[in-house]
Design a protein around this motif. Structure first.
Motif, PDB file in Angstrom:
ATOM      1  N   ILE A 196      42.519  65.745  37.158  1.00 34.37           N
ATOM      2  CA  ILE A 196      41.834  66.352  36.011  1.00 34.37           C
ATOM      3  C   ILE A 196      40.334  66.442  36.300  1.00 34.37           C
ATOM      4  CG2 ILE A 196      41.282  66.102  33.563  1.00 34.37           C
ATOM      5  CD1 ILE A 196      43.954  64.549  33.300  1.00 34.37           C
ATOM      6  N   ALA A 197      39.770  67.631  36.192  1.00 33.60           N
ATOM      7  CA  ALA A 197      38.346  67.857  36.450  1.00 33.60           C
ATOM      8  C   ALA A 197      37.526  67.490  35.220  1.00 33.60           C
ATOM      9  CB  ALA A 197      38.098  69.313  36.831  1.00 33.60           C
ATOM     10  N   ASP A 198      36.460  66.734  35.437  1.00 36.25           N
ATOM     11  CA  ASP A 198      35.590  66.309  34.338  1.00 36.25           C
ATOM     12  C   ASP A 198      34.273  65.869  34.969  1.00 36.25           C
ATOM     13  OD1 ASP A 198      34.300  64.661  32.260  1.00 36.25           O
ATOM     14  OD2 ASP A 198      36.211  64.771  31.209  1.00 36.25           O
ATOM     15  N   THR A 199      33.151  66.220  34.355  1.00 32.93           N
ATOM     16  CA  THR A 199      31.840  65.852  34.899  1.00 32.93           C
ATOM     17  C   THR A 199      31.169  64.728  34.116  1.00 32.93           C
ATOM     18  OG1 THR A 199      30.777  67.599  33.586  1.00 32.93           O
ATOM     19  CG2 THR A 199      31.422  68.152  35.847  1.00 32.93           C
ATOM     20  N   SER A 200      31.850  64.136  33.150  1.00 35.43           N
ATOM     21  CA  SER A 200      31.234  63.107  32.299  1.00 35.43           C
ATOM     22  C   SER A 200      31.342  61.740  32.970  1.00 35.43           C
ATOM     23  CB  SER A 200      31.906  63.083  30.926  1.00 35.43           C
ATOM     24  OG  SER A 200      33.311  62.901  31.056  1.00 35.43           O
ATOM     25  N   ILE A 201      30.539  61.532  34.045  1.00 35.68           N
ATOM     26  CA  ILE A 201      30.543  60.249  34.735  1.00 35.68           C
ATOM     27  C   ILE A 201      29.724  59.226  33.941  1.00 35.68           C
ATOM     28  CG2 ILE A 201      30.898  61.300  36.985  1.00 35.68           C
ATOM     29  CD1 ILE A 201      27.909  60.983  37.523  1.00 35.68           C
ATOM     30  N   PRO A 202      29.954  57.931  34.146  1.00 35.44           N
ATOM     31  CA  PRO A 202      29.253  56.897  33.364  1.00 35.44           C
ATOM     32  C   PRO A 202      27.740  56.940  33.565  1.00 35.44           C
ATOM     33  CG  PRO A 202      31.187  55.972  34.430  1.00 35.44           C
ATOM     34  CD  PRO A 202      31.013  57.349  34.996  1.00 35.44           C
ATOM     35  N   ALA A 218      16.509  70.916  46.389  1.00 41.84           N
ATOM     36  CA  ALA A 218      16.835  71.785  45.252  1.00 41.84           C
ATOM     37  C   ALA A 218      18.012  71.152  44.522  1.00 41.84           C
ATOM     38  CB  ALA A 218      17.185  73.191  45.716  1.00 41.84           C
ATOM     39  N   TRP A 219      17.842  70.997  43.219  1.00 41.56           N
ATOM     40  CA  TRP A 219      18.907  70.348  42.443  1.00 41.56           C
ATOM     41  C   TRP A 219      19.249  71.173  41.218  1.00 41.56           C
ATOM     42  CZ3 TRP A 219      22.401  66.758  43.165  1.00 41.56           C
ATOM     43  CH2 TRP A 219      23.129  66.289  42.063  1.00 41.56           C
ATOM     44  N   GLU A 220      20.500  71.500  41.094  1.00 42.89           N
ATOM     45  CA  GLU A 220      21.018  72.156  39.901  1.00 42.89           C
ATOM     46  C   GLU A 220      22.235  71.360  39.428  1.00 42.89           C
ATOM     47  OE1 GLU A 220      20.086  74.649  38.018  1.00 42.89           O
ATOM     48  OE2 GLU A 220      18.310  75.172  39.208  1.00 42.89           O
ATOM     49  N   PRO A 221      22.240  70.903  38.176  1.00 47.56           N
ATOM     50  CA  PRO A 221      23.410  70.176  37.687  1.00 47.56           C
ATOM     51  C   PRO A 221      24.666  71.028  37.764  1.00 47.56           C
ATOM     52  CG  PRO A 221      21.559  69.983  36.155  1.00 47.56           C
ATOM     53  CD  PRO A 221      21.178  71.013  37.160  1.00 47.56           C
ATOM     54  N   LEU A 222      25.793  70.393  37.987  1.00 46.27           N
ATOM     55  CA  LEU A 222      27.057  71.113  38.011  1.00 46.27           C
ATOM     56  C   LEU A 222      27.395  71.644  36.624  1.00 46.27           C
ATOM     57  CD1 LEU A 222      29.288  68.750  40.206  1.00 46.27           C
ATOM     58  CD2 LEU A 222      28.004  70.781  40.924  1.00 46.27           C
ATOM     59  N   GLU A 223      28.180  72.673  36.587  1.00 45.61           N
ATOM     60  CA  GLU A 223      28.681  73.181  35.316  1.00 45.61           C
ATOM     61  C   GLU A 223      29.493  72.095  34.613  1.00 45.61           C
ATOM     62  OE1 GLU A 223      31.746  76.627  33.619  1.00 45.61           O
ATOM     63  OE2 GLU A 223      31.167  76.549  35.752  1.00 45.61           O
ATOM     64  N   GLN A 224      29.199  71.880  33.339  1.00 45.02           N
ATOM     65  CA  GLN A 224      29.856  70.818  32.598  1.00 45.02           C
ATOM     66  C   GLN A 224      31.332  71.133  32.369  1.00 45.02           C
ATOM     67  OE1 GLN A 224      28.192  67.778  31.561  1.00 45.02           O
ATOM     68  NE2 GLN A 224      26.925  68.686  33.163  1.00 45.02           N
ATOM     69  N   LYS A 225      32.183  70.164  32.683  1.00 44.71           N
ATOM     70  CA  LYS A 225      33.616  70.298  32.461  1.00 44.71           C
ATOM     71  C   LYS A 225      34.108  69.074  31.691  1.00 44.71           C
ATOM     72  CE  LYS A 225      34.595  73.009  36.627  1.00 44.71           C
ATOM     73  NZ  LYS A 225      35.380  73.073  37.885  1.00 44.71           N
ATOM     74  N   THR A 226      34.956  69.303  30.717  1.00 39.58           N
ATOM     75  CA  THR A 226      35.532  68.220  29.927  1.00 39.58           C
ATOM     76  C   THR A 226      37.044  68.254  30.085  1.00 39.58           C
ATOM     77  OG1 THR A 226      33.737  68.330  28.308  1.00 39.58           O
ATOM     78  CG2 THR A 226      35.759  67.207  27.642  1.00 39.58           C
ATOM     79  N   GLY A 227      37.594  67.184  30.618  1.00 40.05           N
ATOM     80  CA  GLY A 227      39.027  67.114  30.845  1.00 40.05           C
ATOM     81  C   GLY A 227      39.769  66.490  29.688  1.00 40.05           C
ATOM     82  N   ILE A 228      41.049  66.697  29.646  1.00 40.42           N
ATOM     83  CA  ILE A 228      41.928  66.123  28.627  1.00 40.42           C
ATOM     84  C   ILE A 228      43.038  65.364  29.338  1.00 40.42           C
ATOM     85  CG2 ILE A 228      43.501  66.619  26.712  1.00 40.42           C
ATOM     86  CD1 ILE A 228      41.905  69.166  26.200  1.00 40.42           C
ATOM     87  N   GLY A 229      43.314  64.161  28.857  1.00 39.63           N
ATOM     88  CA  GLY A 229      44.345  63.332  29.464  1.00 39.63           C
ATOM     89  C   GLY A 229      45.698  64.013  29.489  1.00 39.63           C
ATOM     90  N   PRO A 230      46.598  63.570  30.385  1.00 36.63           N
ATOM     91  CA  PRO A 230      47.882  64.251  30.556  1.00 36.63           C
ATOM     92  C   PRO A 230      48.874  63.990  29.435  1.00 36.63           C
ATOM     93  CG  PRO A 230      47.797  62.295  31.920  1.00 36.63           C
ATOM     94  CD  PRO A 230      46.430  62.450  31.316  1.00 36.63           C
ATOM     95  N   GLY A 231      48.570  63.026  28.573  1.00 29.94           N
ATOM     96  CA  GLY A 231      49.485  62.726  27.473  1.00 29.94           C
ATOM     97  C   GLY A 231      50.697  61.921  27.893  1.00 29.94           C
ATOM     98  N   GLU A 232      50.670  61.354  29.090  1.00 31.40           N
ATOM     99  CA  GLU A 232      51.795  60.537  29.555  1.00 31.40           C
ATOM    100  C   GLU A 232      51.779  59.184  28.851  1.00 31.40           C
ATOM    101  OE1 GLU A 232      53.860  60.176  33.775  1.00 31.40           O
ATOM    102  OE2 GLU A 232      51.956  59.110  33.766  1.00 31.40           O
ATOM    103  N   ASP A 233      52.928  58.543  28.796  1.00 29.44           N
ATOM    104  CA  ASP A 233      53.046  57.199  28.240  1.00 29.44           C
ATOM    105  C   ASP A 233      51.971  56.292  28.842  1.00 29.44           C
ATOM    106  OD1 ASP A 233      54.929  55.005  26.931  1.00 29.44           O
ATOM    107  OD2 ASP A 233      54.416  54.320  28.947  1.00 29.44           O
ATOM    108  N   LEU A 234      51.244  55.531  27.986  1.00 30.28           N
ATOM    109  CA  LEU A 234      50.124  54.728  28.454  1.00 30.28           C
ATOM    110  C   LEU A 234      50.559  53.661  29.446  1.00 30.28           C
ATOM    111  CD1 LEU A 234      48.089  54.246  25.148  1.00 30.28           C
ATOM    112  CD2 LEU A 234      47.522  55.714  27.073  1.00 30.28           C
ATOM    113  N   GLY A 235      51.723  53.063  29.207  1.00 28.18           N
ATOM    114  CA  GLY A 235      52.221  52.051  30.130  1.00 28.18           C
ATOM    115  C   GLY A 235      52.487  52.622  31.509  1.00 28.18           C
ATOM    116  N   LYS A 236      53.086  53.809  31.570  1.00 30.45           N
ATOM    117  CA  LYS A 236      53.344  54.453  32.852  1.00 30.45           C
ATOM    118  C   LYS A 236      52.032  54.797  33.562  1.00 30.45           C
ATOM    119  CE  LYS A 236      57.832  56.458  31.606  1.00 30.45           C
ATOM    120  NZ  LYS A 236      58.597  57.727  31.409  1.00 30.45           N
ATOM    121  N   SER A 237      51.058  55.257  32.791  1.00 34.08           N
ATOM    122  CA  SER A 237      49.762  55.580  33.389  1.00 34.08           C
ATOM    123  C   SER A 237      49.111  54.334  33.980  1.00 34.08           C
ATOM    124  CB  SER A 237      48.836  56.204  32.342  1.00 34.08           C
ATOM    125  OG  SER A 237      49.294  57.479  31.944  1.00 34.08           O
TER     126      SER A 237
END
Length: 389
Positions: free
Chosen positions: A239-245, A9-28
């Motif tokens: 960060i929760a997100d279901t948009s895998i490649p 039995a297969w049911e796709p997970l509920e779609q979730k879209t995350g947003i980046g933390p907004g931290e400095d890109l270099g630090k990330s």
């Protein structure tokens, strides 16, 4: 014994879209370089003999100081011939938290990318499928979903193998990877390791990941999508997100074949695939391995219209992408060979040892010394003072 009758039995997970933390890109980027899936494994690699009768061409560690992580291994089995063998693998079990089908496709595609990045002929590849799975029949877990995940993984794997023309010549199945601690059952994630072998007609054309010379130009091949679900970046920040490649087999195969032709023509000086940590980590590893700087414009990186934030450009883990450097005199011929595929010139290799990234709207958004990246990358798994930098 009579065949088992099993239900799925297969049911796709509920779609979730995350947003980046907004931290400095270099630090990330520095935080990602220190993650255990990305950090240097040099301490362990050095404990093993990675020579094969003196025929190793691309070793596990390459570059200016022999510490850059190779995409695959290349060796000459017969020293009276320049014909070589490429060996690579692909492994991305965290995607199966969302869907084991794309997980399996990404594992195969990563193995293919790694082999192509080192100069392998994509028309010569054969693969092994190595399944490690939680017990799909255990009553203590969601057995119907775990079994459905196995079905989906096999379907995706079969479809992509047929697209790439890659036979599965062997493999293994381990289906009881669970432990019971008190009343709790702990299971591994559904996991597929794809191991791959192929040919290089001429070992002298093998390609390593390290940037080679100041003044060389930098290209990104392949399109970047907003696919940060279960990425190293989003996992680092929780960060929760279901948009895998998702893997586009026909498009990727055309790109891989064109890149191989460019390599056969002697146009490519370095090549590194984009996988864990995305383009940002690929840039850092290429610069660190060559002990040379890279300056690039994020505006020029090929991307889908939904990708609008710089952290998405840098840390998405979309499949089918490479970071390539070449000499300026080869630009016209390289672009002619790559015509019809997605690619863009994004920057250049520099003598000063900094990784710099610019945006037209904000100017300089990343400037990190290579020495600082090396420290972040090497120290987490350096278990002696001699290996720490």
């Amino acid at each position: 014994l009579p065949p088992m009758q099993l239900a799925t039995a297969w049911e796709p997970l509920e779609q979730k879209t995350g947003i980046g933390p907004g931290e400095d890109l270099g630090k990330s980027l520095l935080r990602l370089l220190s993650r255990l899936n990305i950090a240097s494994k040099e301490y362990w690699v050095r404990q093993y003999d990675h020579e094969v009768k003196g025929g190793s061409v691309i070793k596990p560690l390459m570059g200016e100081e022999n510490d850059g992580p190779s995409d695959s291994a290349v060796y000459r089995p017969f020293l009276n011939s320049m014909e070589a063998i490429v060996v690579s693998h692909g492994l991305c079990p965290r995607y199966s938290d969302v869907d084991a089908g794309p997980m399996a496709a990404n594992a195969l595609d990563e193995a293919v990318r790694n082999a192509v990045a080192s100069g392998g002929d994509p028309d010569s590849f054969a693969a092994l499928d190595n399944f490690c799975w939680p017990d799909p029949l255990s009553p203590a877990i969601d057995s119907t979903r775990k079994l459905a995940a196995l079905v989906r993984a096999n379907k995706y794997l079969a479809t992509l193998c047929e697209t790439y023309g890659i036979p599965l010549i062997s493999g293994k199945d381990s289906m009881k990877n669970d432990a019971r601690i008190g009343n709790e059952v702990i299971s591994i994630p559904p996991t597929l390791l794809v191991s791959l072998v192929g040919k290089l007609p001429d070992a002298r054309k093998a390609i390593s990941i390290d940037a080679k010379s100041p003044g060389d130009v930098v290209y990104v091949l392949g399109n970047t999508y907003r696919e940060l679900g279960k990425s190293e970046y989003f996992e680092e920040y929780g960060i929760a997100d279901t948009s895998i490649p998702q893997v586009d087999g026909p498009r990727n195969l055309a790109l891989y074949q064109a890149l191989y032709r460019a390599m056969e023509a002697g146009l490519v000086r370095s090549c590194h695939d984009c996988s864990d940590g995305g383009l940002g980590v690929a840039l850092a590893e290429t610069a660190m391995a060559g002990r040379l700087g890279i300056t690039l414009s994020l505006d020029n990186v090929p991307r889908d219209t939904a990708v609008i934030h710089p952290d998405e450009i840098l840390f998405s883990e979309s499949a089918g992408r490479f970071l390539v450097t070449l000499s300026r005199e080869n630009i016209a011929r390289f672009e002619q060979i790559m015509e019809g595929n997605t690619f863009a010139r994004v920057g250049e290799v520099t003598r000063d040892q900094f990784l710099r990234m610019e945006e037209s709207s904000r100017g300089l958004v990343v400037q990190i010394p290579i020495a600082e990246m090396l420290c972040a990358w090497k120290n987490p798994l350096a278990f002696s003072k001699e290996t720490q930098r």
